[in-house]
Design a protein around this motif. Structure first.
Motif, PDB file in Angstrom:
ATOM      1  N   LEU A   5       0.857  -1.187   0.000  1.00 39.57           N
ATOM      2  CA  LEU A   5       0.000   0.000   0.000  1.00 39.57           C
ATOM      3  C   LEU A   5       0.890   1.232   0.000  1.00 39.57           C
ATOM      4  O   LEU A   5       1.692   1.429   0.917  1.00 39.57           O
ATOM      5  CB  LEU A   5      -0.923  -0.001   1.218  1.00 39.57           C
ATOM      6  N   VAL A   6       0.764   2.056  -1.021  1.00 41.46           N
ATOM      7  CA  VAL A   6       1.567   3.268  -1.156  1.00 41.46           C
ATOM      8  C   VAL A   6       0.643   4.467  -0.971  1.00 41.46           C
ATOM      9  O   VAL A   6      -0.248   4.721  -1.783  1.00 41.46           O
ATOM     10  CB  VAL A   6       2.255   3.333  -2.529  1.00 41.46           C
ATOM     11  N   HIS A   7       0.831   5.220   0.131  1.00 41.76           N
ATOM     12  CA  HIS A   7       0.036   6.417   0.407  1.00 41.76           C
ATOM     13  C   HIS A   7       0.732   7.605  -0.254  1.00 41.76           C
ATOM     14  O   HIS A   7       1.817   8.004   0.155  1.00 41.76           O
ATOM     15  CB  HIS A   7      -0.092   6.645   1.916  1.00 41.76           C
ATOM     16  N   HIS A   8       0.089   8.181  -1.253  1.00 42.44           N
ATOM     17  CA  HIS A   8       0.725   9.239  -2.026  1.00 42.44           C
ATOM     18  C   HIS A   8       0.053  10.584  -1.839  1.00 42.44           C
ATOM     19  O   HIS A   8       0.459  11.566  -2.444  1.00 42.44           O
ATOM     20  CB  HIS A   8       0.738   8.870  -3.513  1.00 42.44           C
ATOM     21  N   ARG A   9      -1.025  10.651  -1.052  1.00 46.89           N
ATOM     22  CA  ARG A   9      -1.630  11.935  -0.728  1.00 46.89           C
ATOM     23  C   ARG A   9      -2.328  11.790   0.617  1.00 46.89           C
ATOM     24  O   ARG A   9      -2.494  10.713   1.135  1.00 46.89           O
ATOM     25  CB  ARG A   9      -2.609  12.374  -1.816  1.00 46.89           C
ATOM     26  N   GLY A  10      -2.763  12.902   1.187  1.00 50.87           N
ATOM     27  CA  GLY A  10      -3.368  12.863   2.516  1.00 50.87           C
ATOM     28  C   GLY A  10      -2.355  13.303   3.562  1.00 50.87           C
ATOM     29  O   GLY A  10      -1.313  13.886   3.265  1.00 50.87           O
ATOM     30  N   LYS A  40      -1.274   6.376  11.170  1.00 49.77           N
ATOM     31  CA  LYS A  40      -2.463   6.145  10.370  1.00 49.77           C
ATOM     32  C   LYS A  40      -2.663   7.316   9.430  1.00 49.77           C
ATOM     33  O   LYS A  40      -2.546   8.463   9.824  1.00 49.77           O
ATOM     34  CB  LYS A  40      -3.693   5.974  11.263  1.00 49.77           C
ATOM     35  N   PHE A  41      -2.945   7.010   8.159  1.00 45.93           N
ATOM     36  CA  PHE A  41      -3.084   8.030   7.141  1.00 45.93           C
ATOM     37  C   PHE A  41      -4.566   8.271   6.834  1.00 45.93           C
ATOM     38  O   PHE A  41      -5.405   7.381   6.999  1.00 45.93           O
ATOM     39  CB  PHE A  41      -2.363   7.608   5.856  1.00 45.93           C
ATOM     40  N   TYR A  46      -1.929   0.283  -4.965  1.00 47.03           N
ATOM     41  CA  TYR A  46      -1.673  -1.110  -4.640  1.00 47.03           C
ATOM     42  C   TYR A  46      -0.672  -1.652  -5.654  1.00 47.03           C
ATOM     43  O   TYR A  46      -0.899  -1.601  -6.862  1.00 47.03           O
ATOM     44  CB  TYR A  46      -2.963  -1.930  -4.693  1.00 47.03           C
ATOM     45  N   ILE A  47       0.428  -2.147  -5.142  1.00 39.77           N
ATOM     46  CA  ILE A  47       1.492  -2.678  -5.998  1.00 39.77           C
ATOM     47  C   ILE A  47       1.836  -4.075  -5.516  1.00 39.77           C
ATOM     48  O   ILE A  47       2.081  -4.288  -4.331  1.00 39.77           O
ATOM     49  CB  ILE A  47       2.741  -1.783  -5.973  1.00 39.77           C
ATOM     50  N   VAL A  48       1.840  -5.041  -6.442  1.00 38.27           N
ATOM     51  CA  VAL A  48       2.181  -6.425  -6.107  1.00 38.27           C
ATOM     52  C   VAL A  48       3.682  -6.613  -6.313  1.00 38.27           C
ATOM     53  O   VAL A  48       4.212  -6.351  -7.397  1.00 38.27           O
ATOM     54  CB  VAL A  48       1.396  -7.420  -6.985  1.00 38.27           C
ATOM     55  N   VAL A  49       4.376  -7.027  -5.269  1.00 38.18           N
ATOM     56  CA  VAL A  49       5.816  -7.248  -5.317  1.00 38.18           C
ATOM     57  C   VAL A  49       6.113  -8.635  -4.796  1.00 38.18           C
ATOM     58  O   VAL A  49       5.265  -9.302  -4.208  1.00 38.18           O
ATOM     59  CB  VAL A  49       6.583  -6.193  -4.485  1.00 38.18           C
ATOM     60  N   ASN A  50       7.352  -9.092  -5.019  1.00 38.22           N
ATOM     61  CA  ASN A  50       7.823 -10.355  -4.463  1.00 38.22           C
ATOM     62  C   ASN A  50       9.197 -10.145  -3.859  1.00 38.22           C
ATOM     63  O   ASN A  50       9.701  -9.022  -3.803  1.00 38.22           O
ATOM     64  CB  ASN A  50       7.828 -11.459  -5.529  1.00 38.22           C
ATOM     65  N   ARG A  51       9.796 -11.224  -3.415  1.00 37.90           N
ATOM     66  CA  ARG A  51      11.070 -11.115  -2.699  1.00 37.90           C
ATOM     67  C   ARG A  51      12.215 -10.663  -3.603  1.00 37.90           C
ATOM     68  O   ARG A  51      13.247 -10.220  -3.115  1.00 37.90           O
ATOM     69  CB  ARG A  51      11.412 -12.454  -2.036  1.00 37.90           C
ATOM     70  N   THR A  52      12.059 -10.808  -4.922  1.00 36.93           N
ATOM     71  CA  THR A  52      13.120 -10.412  -5.844  1.00 36.93           C
ATOM     72  C   THR A  52      12.966  -8.981  -6.352  1.00 36.93           C
ATOM     73  O   THR A  52      13.808  -8.515  -7.102  1.00 36.93           O
ATOM     74  CB  THR A  52      13.147 -11.377  -7.034  1.00 36.93           C
ATOM     75  N   THR A  53      11.889  -8.291  -5.958  1.00 35.35           N
ATOM     76  CA  THR A  53      11.686  -6.916  -6.417  1.00 35.35           C
ATOM     77  C   THR A  53      12.693  -5.986  -5.754  1.00 35.35           C
ATOM     78  O   THR A  53      12.805  -5.938  -4.531  1.00 35.35           O
ATOM     79  CB  THR A  53      10.263  -6.452  -6.096  1.00 35.35           C
ATOM     80  N   SER A  54      13.417  -5.234  -6.567  1.00 36.13           N
ATOM     81  CA  SER A  54      14.417  -4.314  -6.038  1.00 36.13           C
ATOM     82  C   SER A  54      13.766  -2.977  -5.682  1.00 36.13           C
ATOM     83  O   SER A  54      12.616  -2.697  -6.034  1.00 36.13           O
ATOM     84  CB  SER A  54      15.525  -4.090  -7.068  1.00 36.13           C
ATOM     85  N   TYR A  55      14.538  -2.133  -4.983  1.00 38.24           N
ATOM     86  CA  TYR A  55      14.038  -0.812  -4.616  1.00 38.24           C
ATOM     87  C   TYR A  55      13.766   0.031  -5.853  1.00 38.24           C
ATOM     88  O   TYR A  55      12.757   0.739  -5.924  1.00 38.24           O
ATOM     89  CB  TYR A  55      15.047  -0.127  -3.705  1.00 38.24           C
ATOM     90  N   ASP A  56      14.645  -0.060  -6.844  1.00 40.44           N
ATOM     91  CA  ASP A  56      14.438   0.708  -8.072  1.00 40.44           C
ATOM     92  C   ASP A  56      13.178   0.260  -8.795  1.00 40.44           C
ATOM     93  O   ASP A  56      12.447   1.085  -9.364  1.00 40.44           O
ATOM     94  CB  ASP A  56      15.659   0.559  -8.990  1.00 40.44           C
ATOM     95  N   ASP A  57      12.907  -1.058  -8.795  1.00 37.90           N
ATOM     96  CA  ASP A  57      11.684  -1.549  -9.423  1.00 37.90           C
ATOM     97  C   ASP A  57      10.448  -1.010  -8.713  1.00 37.90           C
ATOM     98  O   ASP A  57       9.451  -0.650  -9.356  1.00 37.90           O
ATOM     99  CB  ASP A  57      11.665  -3.081  -9.422  1.00 37.90           C
ATOM    100  N   VAL A  87      10.219   1.827  -6.933  1.00 40.99           N
ATOM    101  CA  VAL A  87      10.093   3.259  -7.232  1.00 40.99           C
ATOM    102  C   VAL A  87       9.546   3.461  -8.635  1.00 40.99           C
ATOM    103  O   VAL A  87       8.670   4.312  -8.875  1.00 40.99           O
ATOM    104  CB  VAL A  87      11.463   3.957  -7.074  1.00 40.99           C
ATOM    105  N   ARG A  88      10.009   2.666  -9.584  1.00 41.06           N
ATOM    106  CA  ARG A  88       9.535   2.797 -10.957  1.00 41.06           C
ATOM    107  C   ARG A  88       8.048   2.474 -11.070  1.00 41.06           C
ATOM    108  O   ARG A  88       7.303   3.125 -11.789  1.00 41.06           O
ATOM    109  CB  ARG A  88      10.352   1.878 -11.863  1.00 41.06           C
ATOM    110  N   SER A  89       7.609   1.456 -10.317  1.00 48.34           N
ATOM    111  CA  SER A  89       6.192   1.091 -10.340  1.00 48.34           C
ATOM    112  C   SER A  89       5.332   2.201  -9.760  1.00 48.34           C
ATOM    113  O   SER A  89       4.256   2.508 -10.279  1.00 48.34           O
ATOM    114  CB  SER A  89       5.975  -0.212  -9.565  1.00 48.34           C
ATOM    115  N   VAL A  90       5.805   2.824  -8.669  1.00 48.54           N
ATOM    116  CA  VAL A  90       5.047   3.921  -8.057  1.00 48.54           C
ATOM    117  C   VAL A  90       4.947   5.096  -9.025  1.00 48.54           C
ATOM    118  O   VAL A  90       3.873   5.689  -9.211  1.00 48.54           O
ATOM    119  CB  VAL A  90       5.705   4.348  -6.730  1.00 48.54           C
ATOM    120  N   LEU A  91       6.046   5.447  -9.669  1.00 53.18           N
ATOM    121  CA  LEU A  91       6.031   6.571 -10.598  1.00 53.18           C
ATOM    122  C   LEU A  91       5.122   6.303 -11.788  1.00 53.18           C
ATOM    123  O   LEU A  91       4.393   7.193 -12.256  1.00 53.18           O
ATOM    124  CB  LEU A  91       7.457   6.857 -11.088  1.00 53.18           C
TER     125      LEU A  91
END
Length: 771
Positions: free
Chosen positions: A11-16, A27-28, A35-46, A48-52
């Protein structure tokens, strides 16, 4: 059995703003997080790219696929009509006989199709062709909510959505339009859930829908009436009394309107992005979004509905198999697909128009050609299907000279038994693995044993040999003898490459408990030890099905059968392109051997510098090698090496089929090239030949030959239980035991120190509801 990689919903809170601090964090006020689905192999750059990309701050490639585009969009409450995703498909010729083998024919793919969304125009409010008479009051107070279920409609231009896209937070308006009844019901349910109130249905048919508050007449006048506009084919709000004037009376953790249709619409993007996403992840995401926690069963049903909307209906998927089998010979001659059905009996008579799906075996020409250049061994295992109908997917896995795994044959069967394994192994031997002296690695299933020991099966020595997967042997061993130390000793003994090393570990095992050695001696050493296999294993001790499912076939077990079969074609086509390019690049650079072999040789060369070599014949073939310390003071052992027979006392030369460190020292002493003592499977040309034959682009389904045989339908006995939590088909062993030292975490917030019963988030929300 296979175990897939676990996915997580972030869960990525991007406003509020931060509302308040709690014991478990902050609590936000954000009502619509990403909502972003990730796994154990997802890197930080991946991440950030998904959020953007979800925020629209990073442009996507113009040629990206529709699947990727959907996965990169923000999660809406109202999901557009699902587009059926038709992966590459294939077919085989069927005859009309019931429970007869349908034949072995050539197979081919099918093109991807997308159904464009149908737009709905704005309609005028006064339609003379429909009943617009609205009664002043509604007398009927009886009846609970009975809502029809169906496909979800489009949201563009429709629904109760505010300016920021938060569904259910704004009031309905008279004249508000919905594309169909399902979308209208979804809006009403979402509104009820987000407001925390209950409503009941007074009237519901193909023309109108009337609902009112459960407290109607007791101080609340909330009411909504929707009607179908026949000329436009849309639904419209004809009367609305709102908002609710009652208070939320329920403090339950569940909501009656939060049914599997609403959940299915919410989780659709997550399922489309990853069909293997776990029910637990979907359940937690649903609870976080709606504020109510549905049952596991309801979320499971919602996921099955979402999968059916994305990849096709579960029942109709079986009827697509015969046409898939017919289309194969149109595109890829040489593909084998064998379909078997069983009769449908109605009142004691056989229904000639229908037939139950029984079994299906299939493989493709590139897989058949690839196995000729792989190591002379094949791993076989089965993995359960997840979804509306049960079953087992049997897989045969090969490995090239660069340690890449490659599935070469598949079968869909009712389960693991002697008949299903005989069906799979007979066609595997006939069409894919006819080579003599082949090694088959498997578990100790009695069905596999029966199929391999059949006199006419072609799997008896010397035509073929059998070996056990040491991972399954150790798991069976741990059922009788508890403790990881004992299991580790057994595994070390199995991996030993010499008899001396095996006796060392076996003696330690015997000192622990003599009964452990007696248990191990029940099976012939050639079946589970490496030093007795005469080099047939090439160092492989397991079946590798977990790696195959996770890396190549991830998520296919969650799909309907037709989509599963089509997915194998698409996944293998992508694998052959990717691995073929890698091998072609290595050939272009002038490399002689695979990267895996080069790394092993380099590692052996580093340790071959402190050896003393003695030659014993004129032909430069028989040597002794004495290991010494770097200073030459102490001897660490002496080994006999025969370059002529390619053996060494250390066992590595004959087990792995390339020179060990002692053989490399002998080659350097005799000034001969070590490359002549490497098995041909490790040559880069052999690796390239594995992926040399590519897959044919899929043909359009409309050009498939017609099928006039009986309609294939699913066996009702394979359908999962309709009530209660879906029963797990996995046979749990010691391989599934959790680490006892791992800290316990809450099932809701995943924080250590408490359980779901006393979770601060649940306690805080309950107190807020009471207030």
């Amino acid at each position: 059995m296979a175990s897939e990689e676990e996915s997580f919903a972030v869960l990525v809170h991007h406003r509020g703003s931060i509302k308040r601090k709690t014991r478990s964090g902050v609590k936000f006020t954000d009502k619509n997080p990403l909502y972003i689905v990730v796994n154990r192999t997802t890197s930080y750059d991946d991440l950030v790219r998904s959020v953007l990309m979800k925020l629209g701050l990073e442009a996507t490639a113009a040629g990206s696929s529709s699947m990727a585009a959907v996965a990169s969009s923000s999660v809406p409450v109202y999901e557009p009509a699902a587009q059926l995703v038709a992966s590459p498909t294939f077919a085989v010729d069927l005859n009309d006989g019931v429970r007869d083998e349908v034949g072995s024919f050539d197979v081919l793919p099918n093109a991807l199709h997308g159904v464009p969304p149908v737009g709905v125009g704005d309609g005028e409010l006064g339609d003379p062709n429909e009943d617009d008479v609205e009664p002043e009051t509604i007398e009927d107070d009886s009846g609970d909510e009975v809502v029809a279920e169906g496909a979800l409609g489009h949201a563009v231009g429709f629904g109760a959505r505010d300016a920021e896209g938060n569904a259910g937070l704004t009031e309905f308006q008279v004249g508000q339009q919905f594309q169909d009844k399902d979308e209208a019901l979804l809006s009403v349910k979402t509104y009820s859930i987000r407001r925390g109130v209950q409503y009941k249905v007074v009237e519901s048919d193909h023309r109108r829908y009337v609902g009112k508050c459960s407290e109607f007449g007791n101080g609340c006048t909330w009411l909504i009436r929707l009607s179908l506009r026949k000329r436009k084919g849309i639904w419209e709000v004809k009367r609305y009394n709102g908002p609710h004037t009652c208070l939320a009376t329920s403090i339950s953790s569940d909501h009656r309107s939060l049914d599997h249709s609403v959940i299915s619409a919410f989780i659709m993007p997550m399922v489309r992005a990853d069909a293997s996403v776990s029910i637990k992840v979907l359940l937690n995401a649903t609870a976080a979004h709606f504020g109510f926690r549905p049952t596991y069963r309801r979320v499971w049903m919602a996921k099955q509905k979402a999968v059916g909307l994305i990849y096709g209906d579960w029942d109709e998927s079986y009827s697509e198999i015969p046409r898939w089998v017919l289309g194969v010979q149109l595109t890829m001659p040489g593909t084998v697909a064998v379909l078997r059905t069983s009769p449908v009996r109605v009142g004691g008579q056989v229904d000639e128009s229908q037939a139950y799906f029984h079994r299906l075996f299939w493989t493709f020409p590139p897989c058949i050609e690839a196995f000729r250049h792989c190591k002379p061994l094949v791993s076989i295992d089965g993995t359960h299907l997840y979804g509306k109908y049960g079953g087992t997917l049997l897989i045969a896995i090969a490995q090239d000279g660069n340690s890449n795994i490659l599935p070469v044959a598949f079968a869909l069967v009712e389960g693991e038994n002697a008949e299903s394994w005989t069906f799979f192994l007979s066609h595997l031997r006939q069409h894919v693995t006819p080579q003599p002296g082949l090694l088959v690695i498997s578990d100790r299933h009695n069905g596999i044993k029966s199929a391999l020991e059949a006199p006419d099966g072609g799997w008896l020595p010397p035509s073929a040999y059998r070996a056990f997967c040491i991972r399954h042997v150790a798991a069976n061993f741990a059922l009788t003898f508890k403790g990881k130390d004992a299991r580790r000793l057994l595994v070390n003994a199995a991996y030993a490459k010499t008899e001396v090393e095996f006796d060392y570990w076996f003696d330690i095992l015997r000192s622990e408990n003599p009964a452990m050695c007696e248990w191990a001696n029940r099976n012939d050493y050639s079946l589970w030890t490496q030093h007795h296999d005469e080099g047939r294993r090439f160092g492989h001790m397991t079946t590798n099905i977990s790696e195959c499912v996770n890396s190549i076939l991830k998520g296919v077990r969650n799909l309907p059968v037709a989509s599963l079969v089509k997915a194998t074609y698409g996944r293998l086509a992508e694998l052959f392109v990717r691995k073929g390019r890698e091998a072609e690049a290595q050939v272009g650079t002038g490399q002689q051997f695979s990267q895996h072999l080069v790394k092993c040789i380099e590692a052996n060369l580093k340790t071959a510098r402190c050896f003393t070599v003695t030659l014993y014949d004129r032909d430069n073939s028989e040597f002794t090698v004495a290991e010494t310390t770097p200073t030459g003071t102490f001897s660490l052992g002496t080994y006999r090496v025969s370059l002529a027979s390619q053996t060494c006392d250390c066992g590595y030369f004959q087990a792995l089929h390339f020179p060990c460190q002692h053989a490399l020292a002998c080659c350097a002493y005799a000034r001969v090239s070590w490359s002549s003592y490497v098995h041909s499977v490790y040559q880069i040309t052999s690796v390239f030949n594995v992926y040399w034959m590519g897959f044919t682009p899929p043909i359009l389904e409309g050009f498939w030959p017609p099928y006039d045989g009986p309609t294939v339908i699913p066996d009702p006995n394979r359908r999962r239980a309709r009530e209660g939590r879906p029963r797990s088909t996995r046979i749990r062993t010691n391989m599934d035991e959790a680490d006892p030292n791992r800290p316990k975490r809450c099932g809701l917030c995943r924080q250590p120190g408490h359980t779901r019963r006393c979770c601060p988030q649940v306690v805080g929300s309950s107190q807020t509801g009471r207030n």
